[in-house]
Design an enzyme around this catalytic site. Structure first.
Site, PDB file in Angstrom:
ATOM      1  N   TYR A 141       0.836  -1.210   0.000  1.00 59.82           N
ATOM      2  CA  TYR A 141       0.000   0.000   0.000  1.00 59.82           C
ATOM      3  C   TYR A 141       0.872   1.262   0.000  1.00 59.82           C
ATOM      4  O   TYR A 141       0.583   2.228  -0.691  1.00 59.82           O
ATOM      5  CB  TYR A 141      -0.950   0.020   1.198  1.00 59.82           C
ATOM      6  CG  TYR A 141      -1.685   1.340   1.329  1.00 59.82           C
ATOM      7  CD1 TYR A 141      -2.531   1.786   0.304  1.00 59.82           C
ATOM      8  CD2 TYR A 141      -1.512   2.166   2.434  1.00 59.82           C
ATOM      9  CE1 TYR A 141      -3.187   3.006   0.389  1.00 59.82           C
ATOM     10  CE2 TYR A 141      -2.169   3.385   2.527  1.00 59.82           C
ATOM     11  CZ  TYR A 141      -3.008   3.800   1.510  1.00 59.82           C
ATOM     12  OH  TYR A 141      -3.652   5.003   1.597  1.00 59.82           O
ATOM     13  N   ARG A 148       1.689   6.625  -6.852  1.00 56.71           N
ATOM     14  CA  ARG A 148       0.590   7.557  -7.164  1.00 56.71           C
ATOM     15  C   ARG A 148       1.046   9.002  -6.979  1.00 56.71           C
ATOM     16  O   ARG A 148       0.806   9.854  -7.837  1.00 56.71           O
ATOM     17  CB  ARG A 148      -0.601   7.238  -6.255  1.00 56.71           C
ATOM     18  CG  ARG A 148      -1.728   8.252  -6.324  1.00 56.71           C
ATOM     19  CD  ARG A 148      -2.957   7.812  -5.526  1.00 56.71           C
ATOM     20  NE  ARG A 148      -2.714   7.606  -4.108  1.00 56.71           N
ATOM     21  CZ  ARG A 148      -3.662   7.246  -3.224  1.00 56.71           C
ATOM     22  NH1 ARG A 148      -4.902   7.027  -3.639  1.00 56.71           N
ATOM     23  NH2 ARG A 148      -3.372   7.080  -1.956  1.00 56.71           N
ATOM     24  N   TYR A 202      -0.800  13.330   6.343  1.00 56.57           N
ATOM     25  CA  TYR A 202      -0.385  12.323   7.319  1.00 56.57           C
ATOM     26  C   TYR A 202       1.121  12.445   7.563  1.00 56.57           C
ATOM     27  O   TYR A 202       1.887  12.643   6.613  1.00 56.57           O
ATOM     28  CB  TYR A 202      -0.673  10.908   6.795  1.00 56.57           C
ATOM     29  CG  TYR A 202      -2.096  10.410   6.911  1.00 56.57           C
ATOM     30  CD1 TYR A 202      -3.050  11.067   7.684  1.00 56.57           C
ATOM     31  CD2 TYR A 202      -2.485   9.243   6.244  1.00 56.57           C
ATOM     32  CE1 TYR A 202      -4.348  10.582   7.779  1.00 56.57           C
ATOM     33  CE2 TYR A 202      -3.775   8.750   6.327  1.00 56.57           C
ATOM     34  CZ  TYR A 202      -4.714   9.420   7.095  1.00 56.57           C
ATOM     35  OH  TYR A 202      -5.982   8.938   7.179  1.00 56.57           O
ATOM     36  N   ARG A 215     -11.157  13.583   1.608  1.00 56.41           N
ATOM     37  CA  ARG A 215     -12.123  12.733   2.339  1.00 56.41           C
ATOM     38  C   ARG A 215     -13.451  12.620   1.610  1.00 56.41           C
ATOM     39  O   ARG A 215     -14.196  11.654   1.780  1.00 56.41           O
ATOM     40  CB  ARG A 215     -12.367  13.304   3.737  1.00 56.41           C
ATOM     41  CG  ARG A 215     -11.130  13.366   4.609  1.00 56.41           C
ATOM     42  CD  ARG A 215     -10.701  11.991   5.053  1.00 56.41           C
ATOM     43  NE  ARG A 215      -9.469  12.066   5.842  1.00 56.41           N
ATOM     44  CZ  ARG A 215      -8.746  10.992   6.144  1.00 56.41           C
ATOM     45  NH1 ARG A 215      -9.080   9.789   5.719  1.00 56.41           N
ATOM     46  NH2 ARG A 215      -7.657  11.129   6.865  1.00 56.41           N
ATOM     47  N   GLU A 323     -14.079  -0.565   6.652  1.00 56.41           N
ATOM     48  CA  GLU A 323     -14.063   0.744   5.987  1.00 56.41           C
ATOM     49  C   GLU A 323     -15.375   0.893   5.220  1.00 56.41           C
ATOM     50  O   GLU A 323     -15.930  -0.092   4.733  1.00 56.41           O
ATOM     51  CB  GLU A 323     -12.865   0.801   5.028  1.00 56.41           C
ATOM     52  CG  GLU A 323     -12.674   2.134   4.342  1.00 56.41           C
ATOM     53  CD  GLU A 323     -11.354   2.178   3.570  1.00 56.41           C
ATOM     54  OE1 GLU A 323     -10.281   1.973   4.174  1.00 56.41           O
ATOM     55  OE2 GLU A 323     -11.408   2.412   2.346  1.00 56.41           O
TER      56      GLU A 323
HETATM   57  C1  3EB Z   1      -7.524   6.404   5.711  1.00 59.09           C
HETATM   58  O1  3EB Z   1      -8.430   7.136   6.099  1.00 59.09           O
HETATM   59  C2  3EB Z   1      -7.927   4.997   5.359  1.00 59.09           C
HETATM   60  O2  3EB Z   1      -5.115   5.701  -0.290  1.00 59.09           O
HETATM   61  O3  3EB Z   1      -6.697   6.372  -1.636  1.00 59.09           O
HETATM   62  C3  3EB Z   1      -9.137   5.595   2.643  1.00 59.09           C
HETATM   63  C4  3EB Z   1      -9.509   6.142   1.428  1.00 59.09           C
HETATM   64  C5  3EB Z   1      -7.837   5.150   2.828  1.00 59.09           C
HETATM   65  C6  3EB Z   1      -8.584   6.252   0.386  1.00 59.09           C
HETATM   66  C7  3EB Z   1      -6.301   5.976  -0.522  1.00 59.09           C
HETATM   67  C8  3EB Z   1      -6.927   5.269   1.773  1.00 59.09           C
HETATM   68  C9  3EB Z   1      -7.279   5.829   0.569  1.00 59.09           C
HETATM   69  O4  3EB Z   1      -6.353   6.775   5.602  1.00 59.09           O
HETATM   70  C10 3EB Z   1      -7.383   4.509   4.097  1.00 59.09           C
END
Ligand code: 3EB
Length: 335
Positions: A141, A148, A202, A215, A323
């Site tokens: 991941y 990406r 992050y 989001r 999720e």
């Molecule tokens: C998170 O909130 C959970 O890498 O495109 C959620 C939605 C998550 C999209 C992405 C990852 C992605 O970090 C993981």
């Protein structure tokens, strides 16, 4: 010009009968599990995630607008005058890292949207085989996030953060890398969750490059509005909450989903509400044995009438068990 995208989940039998959503045309069919397929003019993308409790699910994306179908650079396409669907699934060539493959696929899709002139990606779905597996010292991941990010940085226009799409990224047990998306001629409005650090901010403990997504995203068309809800899990700030506790994780994910839907209102001036007819959700469950319990929590919290597809999937952090993602639409009269 422009109406919301209609999402629906069909049984294989209903899909084959083509008696779904009268007056609309398919943009694409996303296929999960056992569905007998025959050739169709529109994209049919098999995503290697197992449906829970049923043998097969077809997720259909429809529109009221005229659609033109095609192919380019390995992608299956469907286009209206203001919306492009494109999807691809690639088995990993031996000797190619996930980082390199992800960068290549994203570079190709960025070329595609610019060439076709739908430069704004609204919603992006990613499925990666064995997403939590460590390979060459980096979790797959995290390699995906790295590739990406590289592609977006190299091929972007310097304003990536403001243009990140809503997205999800989950793990499958087969199938390499599968990517599909919706892109538009004009931009949407990205939404963030006030209780969560934006994923693109992050801290580095989660990998060398942050996940490139918003989001949520609101897209207003002339005939209505779509709110796309990214994959939402039990994360507060940037930290996973309730490790090892299924019920609490599902509860926190639903809390986050509701906060996100609430946050769309000040950003867009449109009120969204989860409800039958306007909403679809997809629940990703890491362990198939958790299906019944997850379903009963979702029905308690959201009612029994919202369409929810339940799929077994690895979540992109090892400690996350659940999720949820989806879309809510509002007709123009209300918008
Ligand atoms: C998170 O909130 C959970 O890498 O495109 C959620 C939605 C998550 C999209 C992405 C990852 C992605 O970090 C993981």
């Amino acid at each position: 010009m422009g109406s919301p995208i209609r999402f629906g989940y069909l049984t294989p039998e209903t899909y084959l009968s083509e008696a779904w959503m009268p007056g609309t045309r398919p943009l694409a069919a996303i296929v999960y599990g056992e569905v007998p397929l025959s050739p169709r003019p529109w994209p049919q993308l098999s995503v290697m995630l197992r449906p829970l409790a049923v043998p097969g699910i077809v997720e259909i994306l429809c529109t009221h607008a005229p659609v033109v179908y095609g192919q380019e650079d390995g992608f299956d396409l469907a286009a209206t005058s203001d919306l492009l669907f494109a999807g691809i699934r690639i088995e990993e060539p031996p000797g190619t890292s996930v980082t390199a493959l992800s960068e290549q696929v994203y570079a190709r899709l960025l070329r595609l949207i610019h060439h076709r002139d739908y430069p704004y990606i609204l919603r992006m779905w990613n499925t990666l085989q064995d997403i939590n597996l460590d390979q060459n010292g980096l979790e797959r991941y995290r390699q995906f996030c790295l590739g990406r990010h590289e592609a977006l940085t190299k091929h972007g226009d310097g304003a990536e953060e403001e243009r990140y799409p809503a997205a999800s990224a989950v793990g499958s047990t087969a199938g390499g890398l599968c990517v599909y998306f919706l892109a538009a001629k004009s931009p949407g409005i990205p939404i963030e969750n006030p209780k969560q650090v934006s994923a693109y901010r992050y801290p580095p403990q989660y990998g060398p490059r942050s996940p490139s997504f918003a989001r949520g995203l609101v897209k207003t068309w002339s005939h209505g509005t779509d709110l796309f809800l990214s994959g939402t899990a039990s994360i507060t700030g940037h930290e996973s909450r309730h490790q090892g506790r299924l019920v609490a994780q599902v509860g926190k994910a639903i809390d986050n989903l509701k906060i996100l839907i609430g946050a769309a209102k000040p950003a867009s001036n449109i009120g969204f509400a989860l409800g039958p007819g306007s909403s679809v959700l997809k629940a990703y469950i890491r362990h198939a044995d958790d299906y019944r319990e997850v379903r009963s929590i979702l029905e308690q919290r959201l009612g029994k009438t919202i369409e929810i597809a339940y799929l077994q999937a690895e979540i992109c952090r090892k400690e996350l068990l659940f999720e949820i993602e989806g879309a809510v639409s509002v007709p123009a009269a209300v918008a």
